[in-house]
Enzyme design. Structure first.
Site, PDB file in Angstrom:
ATOM      1  N   TYR A 399     -20.397  28.265 168.716  1.00 51.44           N
ATOM      2  CA  TYR A 399     -21.137  28.158 167.458  1.00 51.44           C
ATOM      3  C   TYR A 399     -21.583  26.724 167.231  1.00 51.44           C
ATOM      4  O   TYR A 399     -20.888  25.778 167.598  1.00 51.44           O
ATOM      5  CB  TYR A 399     -20.255  28.504 166.259  1.00 51.44           C
ATOM      6  N   HIS A 473     -22.659  34.672 160.088  1.00 49.73           N
ATOM      7  CA  HIS A 473     -21.985  33.910 159.037  1.00 49.73           C
ATOM      8  C   HIS A 473     -23.025  33.491 157.995  1.00 49.73           C
ATOM      9  O   HIS A 473     -23.119  32.327 157.635  1.00 49.73           O
ATOM     10  CB  HIS A 473     -21.292  32.676 159.638  1.00 49.73           C
ATOM     11  N   ASN A 520     -15.754  29.732 161.240  1.00 51.43           N
ATOM     12  CA  ASN A 520     -16.131  31.084 160.791  1.00 51.43           C
ATOM     13  C   ASN A 520     -16.006  31.167 159.274  1.00 51.43           C
ATOM     14  O   ASN A 520     -15.180  30.493 158.666  1.00 51.43           O
ATOM     15  CB  ASN A 520     -15.192  32.133 161.389  1.00 51.43           C
TER      16      ASN A 520
HETATM   17  C1  FAD Z   1     -19.395  41.919 162.847  1.00 47.91           C
HETATM   18  C2  FAD Z   1     -18.932  40.709 162.074  1.00 47.91           C
HETATM   19  C3  FAD Z   1     -18.071  39.793 162.665  1.00 47.91           C
HETATM   20  C4  FAD Z   1     -17.627  38.669 161.973  1.00 47.91           C
HETATM   21  N1  FAD Z   1     -16.661  37.847 162.517  1.00 47.91           N
HETATM   22  C5  FAD Z   1     -16.035  36.950 161.712  1.00 47.91           C
HETATM   23  C6  FAD Z   1     -14.828  36.295 162.107  1.00 47.91           C
HETATM   24  O1  FAD Z   1     -14.230  36.569 163.161  1.00 47.91           O
HETATM   25  N2  FAD Z   1     -14.299  35.363 161.270  1.00 47.91           N
HETATM   26  C7  FAD Z   1     -14.880  35.073 160.068  1.00 47.91           C
HETATM   27  O2  FAD Z   1     -14.365  34.197 159.367  1.00 47.91           O
HETATM   28  N3  FAD Z   1     -15.980  35.678 159.665  1.00 47.91           N
HETATM   29  C8  FAD Z   1     -16.545  36.644 160.434  1.00 47.91           C
HETATM   30  N4  FAD Z   1     -17.625  37.338 159.965  1.00 47.91           N
HETATM   31  C9  FAD Z   1     -18.210  36.947 158.673  1.00 47.91           C
HETATM   32  C10 FAD Z   1     -17.411  37.394 157.453  1.00 47.91           C
HETATM   33  O3  FAD Z   1     -16.879  38.679 157.655  1.00 47.91           O
HETATM   34  C11 FAD Z   1     -18.338  37.321 156.249  1.00 47.91           C
HETATM   35  O4  FAD Z   1     -18.671  35.957 156.027  1.00 47.91           O
HETATM   36  C12 FAD Z   1     -17.718  37.857 154.974  1.00 47.91           C
HETATM   37  O5  FAD Z   1     -17.321  39.193 155.135  1.00 47.91           O
HETATM   38  C13 FAD Z   1     -18.707  37.753 153.822  1.00 47.91           C
HETATM   39  O6  FAD Z   1     -18.118  38.250 152.666  1.00 47.91           O
HETATM   40  P1  FAD Z   1     -18.952  38.729 151.398  1.00 47.91           P
HETATM   41  O7  FAD Z   1     -17.959  39.215 150.407  1.00 47.91           O
HETATM   42  O8  FAD Z   1     -19.883  37.645 151.009  1.00 47.91           O
HETATM   43  O9  FAD Z   1     -19.899  39.920 151.899  1.00 47.91           O
HETATM   44  P2  FAD Z   1     -19.620  41.223 152.766  1.00 47.91           P
HETATM   45  O10 FAD Z   1     -18.441  41.080 153.629  1.00 47.91           O
HETATM   46  O11 FAD Z   1     -20.926  41.555 153.400  1.00 47.91           O
HETATM   47  O12 FAD Z   1     -19.285  42.342 151.680  1.00 47.91           O
HETATM   48  C14 FAD Z   1     -20.261  42.918 150.862  1.00 47.91           C
HETATM   49  C15 FAD Z   1     -19.761  44.267 150.369  1.00 47.91           C
HETATM   50  O13 FAD Z   1     -20.679  44.796 149.433  1.00 47.91           O
HETATM   51  C16 FAD Z   1     -20.973  46.147 149.733  1.00 47.91           C
HETATM   52  N5  FAD Z   1     -22.331  46.403 149.242  1.00 47.91           N
HETATM   53  C17 FAD Z   1     -23.489  45.905 149.737  1.00 47.91           C
HETATM   54  N6  FAD Z   1     -24.517  46.321 148.995  1.00 47.91           N
HETATM   55  C18 FAD Z   1     -24.010  47.087 148.013  1.00 47.91           C
HETATM   56  C19 FAD Z   1     -24.588  47.796 146.925  1.00 47.91           C
HETATM   57  N7  FAD Z   1     -25.910  47.784 146.701  1.00 47.91           N
HETATM   58  N8  FAD Z   1     -23.773  48.513 146.111  1.00 47.91           N
HETATM   59  C20 FAD Z   1     -22.428  48.552 146.332  1.00 47.91           C
HETATM   60  N9  FAD Z   1     -21.830  47.889 147.340  1.00 47.91           N
HETATM   61  C21 FAD Z   1     -22.615  47.155 148.163  1.00 47.91           C
HETATM   62  C22 FAD Z   1     -20.806  46.249 151.226  1.00 47.91           C
HETATM   63  O14 FAD Z   1     -20.544  47.584 151.612  1.00 47.91           O
HETATM   64  C23 FAD Z   1     -19.629  45.309 151.478  1.00 47.91           C
HETATM   65  O15 FAD Z   1     -18.400  45.963 151.318  1.00 47.91           O
HETATM   66  C24 FAD Z   1     -18.102  38.453 160.653  1.00 47.91           C
HETATM   67  C25 FAD Z   1     -18.972  39.366 160.057  1.00 47.91           C
HETATM   68  C26 FAD Z   1     -19.383  40.506 160.744  1.00 47.91           C
HETATM   69  C27 FAD Z   1     -20.298  41.499 160.056  1.00 47.91           C
END
Ligand code: FAD
Ligand code: NAG
Ligand code: NAG
Ligand code: NAG
Ligand code: NAG
Ligand code: NAG
Length: 541
Positions: A399, A473, A520
């Site tokens: 990264y 990310h 990450n």
């Molecule tokens: C495949 C993958 C691998 C990753 N690997 C890593 C790692 O190893 N280490 C690390 O630190 N980070 C990793 N990340 C990044 C990390 O997971 C994210 O930065 C983090 O999950 C972001 O959190 P968030 O709460 O902002 O959003 P999100 O995790 O995207 O959560 C958003 C939530 O809102 C819900 N949602 C969306 N739209 C709506 C709507 N309109 N109505 C109701 N619900 C809704 C979704 O279903 C989801 O549950 C990875 C991400 C992915 C996808």
């Protein structure tokens, strides 16, 4: 699905009952940020509704995807299976079908499907670009609250042993010869130059941790907390600068309006690629995006109530370059197929009987960090996550992280999906120069005759640069700052996480991060959610 099987009358009664209850807070999205925010709001005696569009991934939250050898666990629970999740049917069920790149539409969001790498943020992650009130000295107490419940670990096996250490031993030999230093990335989060560590993983009690396990159960004990799964928020219902409710759609396509209490508030936590859509659909964002939202058939507020803010701009992400190295050694990747089908009995028994062994560990075996300074004078950081991909072969997920100057743009398409209108990767000369020079240094070091290593797949610097993929990310699509976006500034939310121009609308997720972290993103997302919850509770309208 449940409503479909009910008679029309019962469905109507249920819908009316839901419409009749009003909430102090509606939190949109049950990812890491949404769960943490909702839990802290409910802890403060608020009546909270958490709306998640996906289903639950654990047995406790309703999943049926149990293992053949343990009906209390699903593949997402077992750390050793995290590398296999991408190849399972549940992956397709959990990955969103209406965002670009990858995001997860399942309770727990990205944290449910990710590789669990848990990088405690460095002080400079906040100190360099976050606004006043959000420097490390300000957010450190929020980080402490998170780590008390969800600390991450470099040593998850209950017997105190590390398993499958061949790769670590090969690479630590390589890096120590180069003069890099061994650190504990949890205890020394600020050491980010020429260092390597055992990986820190989001694991607790030999299971994938994260807010679904470490926060949600606390909220669910409270009468005033309600979680609704398979409920997608389409838009906010607004009366001028006030949100009065949300329009939702269940998995059968039935729509309903859920009302807020009179002095209630909404917090958007749908993630960096989905929170912008809810805003566009609510008349908040660049005019062109709101006009596209209109074409999708959504009910918009009257034009006079549209709020022009730079939603979707300032999209940032870590680019990933792949460095594949054949070391000639004999270690290799874990055979997850034999764990899934139950024939890997030694590993399974050690896991089931003693909460120990290789299945308690994540996929990577080493994480390294470094930095360089380009001719623009800016320091840029690098993280390498190292995992075996074949016998003797390590694939380094390289990264490029904090300090990047490139930004992209997230927009909306007419089918309602969010799309990248401009890529966030390598858009500036400084980023290109820094990436080239760092990769060149790695290539020189790896191919030095003394190592015996060989590059595979991408065998020179330009091929490695060409392997660029998304870091997943994403941040910055509803950026926090003091420069009000309605007046030509770059920010969508103020330092209370409140949307400019709205009275009772807040955002708590990766969208508000004005900068990329050095590692990450999940840990810093959780830290920021703890902080945002406190700011929102303290904010008096
Ligand atoms: C495949 C993958 C691998 C990753 N690997 C890593 C790692 O190893 N280490 C690390 O630190 N980070 C990793 N990340 C990044 C990390 O997971 C994210 O930065 C983090 O999950 C972001 O959190 P968030 O709460 O902002 O959003 P999100 O995790 O995207 O959560 C958003 C939530 O809102 C819900 N949602 C969306 N739209 C709506 C709507 N309109 N109505 C109701 N619900 C809704 C979704 O279903 C989801 O549950 C990875 C991400 C992915 C996808
Ligand atoms: C439930 O929420 C209401 C409304 O905010 C509040 O007055 C009450 O104290 C809460 N009750 C509990 C047990 O938290
Ligand atoms: C899980 O299985 C039970 C019993 O067969 C069923 O009632 C339920 O709907 C299933 N849940 C999901 C999410 O498929
Ligand atoms: C289990 O998986 C392993 C690895 O793929 C395979 O060799 C073995 O034949 C499988 N056994 C059964 C019973 O499915
Ligand atoms: C490793 O690469 C750096 C940067 O190019 C270089 O300064 C250093 O001499 C290299 N070390 C070895 C052992 O090749
Ligand atoms: C780098 O590798 C690519 C792919 O193997 C090859 O096409 C290209 O010619 C190489 N470039 C240099 C400068 O060696």
């Amino acid at each position: 699905m449940r409503l479909v099987s009910l008679s029309g009358l019962t469905a109507l009664t249920l819908a009316m009952k839901a419409a009749a209850s009003t909430y102090d807070y509606i939190v949109v999205g049950g990812g890491p940020a949404g769960i943490i925010t909702a839990e802290r709001l409910s802890e403060a005696n608020k009546k909270v509704l958490l709306l998640e569009r996906g289903s639950g991934p654990t047995v406790a939250t309703g999943s049926n995807h149990t293992l053949t050898w343990d009906d209390s666990l699903t593949p997402i629970d077992v750390p050793g299976l995290s590398s296999a999740v991408g190849g399972l049917d549940l992956w397709n069920e959990y990955i969103c079908d209406d965002t670009p790149g990858y995001s997860a539409c399942v309770l727990g969001g990205g944290v449910t499907v990710n590789y669990m790498v848990f990088v405690h943020p460095a002080a400079h992650d906040f100190n360099d670009k976050w606004p006043r009130g959000w420097k490390w000295k300000d957010v450190a107490p929020a980080a402490k609250r998170l780590y008390k419940r969800n600390s991450g670990t470099t040593l998850p096996s209950e017997d105190g042993q590390r398993y499958d250490q061949g790769l670590y031993s090969t690479l630590s030999g390589f890096f120590s010869k180069l003069g890099w230093k061994s650190v504990d990335m949890i205890k020394q989060p600020n050491e980010k130059h020429e260092v390597y560590s055992y990986p820190s993983w989001n694991i607790k009690d030999s299971l994938r941790a994260g807010p679904v396990r470490t926060y949600l159960p606390l909220a669910e004990e409270r009468d005033n907390f309600t979680l609704r799964l398979q409920t997608k928020v389409i838009r906010l219902v607004r009366s001028g600068s006030k949100v009065t409710g949300v329009e939702v759609e269940n998995s059968a396509g039935v729509r309903e309006i859920i009302k807020l209490a009179k002095s209630g508030r909404v917090v958007l936590s749908a993630g960096a690629l989905s929170t912008p859509r809810v805003l566009f659909n609510s008349g908040i964002g660049p005019k062109a995006q709101i006009q596209t939202a209109k074409k999708t058939g959504v009910t918009l507020p009257p034009k006079k109530d549209w709020i022009e803010l730079p939603v979707g701009k300032n999209l940032k992400d870590h680019p990933i370059f792949s460095i594949v190295v054949n070391t000639g050694e004999t270690w290799g990747p874990l055979d997850t197929a034999s764990v899934l089908n139950g024939t890997s009995t030694t590993n399974i028994n050690l896991y089931e009987d003693k909460a120990s062994g290789v299945l308690t560990q994540g996929r990577h075996r080493m994480i390294y960090f470094s930095s360089n300074v380009a001719s623009d004078g800016i320091t840029r950081y690098y993280q390498g996550s190292c995992a075996a991909s074949a016998q003797g072969v390590v694939t380094i997920t390289q990264y490029m992280t904090h300090g990047l100057t490139s930004t992209g743009v997230l927009g909306l398409s007419e089918d309602g999906s969010t799309v990248f209108e401009q890529s966030p990767y390598l858009q500036t000369a400084g980023d290109v120069e820094a990436a080239t020079s760092f990769i060149q240094g790695m290539v020189d070091n790896i191919t030095d005759a003394s190592t015996g290593f060989k590059l595979q797949t991408y065998t020179n610097t330009s091929a490695i640069l060409g392997s660029l993929t998304s870091g997943i990310h994403y941040t910055g699509t509803a950026k926090m700052g003091t420069d009000d976006g309605r007046k030509g500034g770059s920010s969508v939310v103020d330092t209370n996480a409140k949307v400019y121009g709205m009275d009772n609308l807040f955002i708590s997720d990766a969208s508000i991060h004005p900068d990329l972290p050095t590692g990450n993103s999940q840990t810093i997302v959780m830290v920021v959610a703890e902080m945002a919850a406190a700011k929102i509770l303290a904010y008096k309208s």
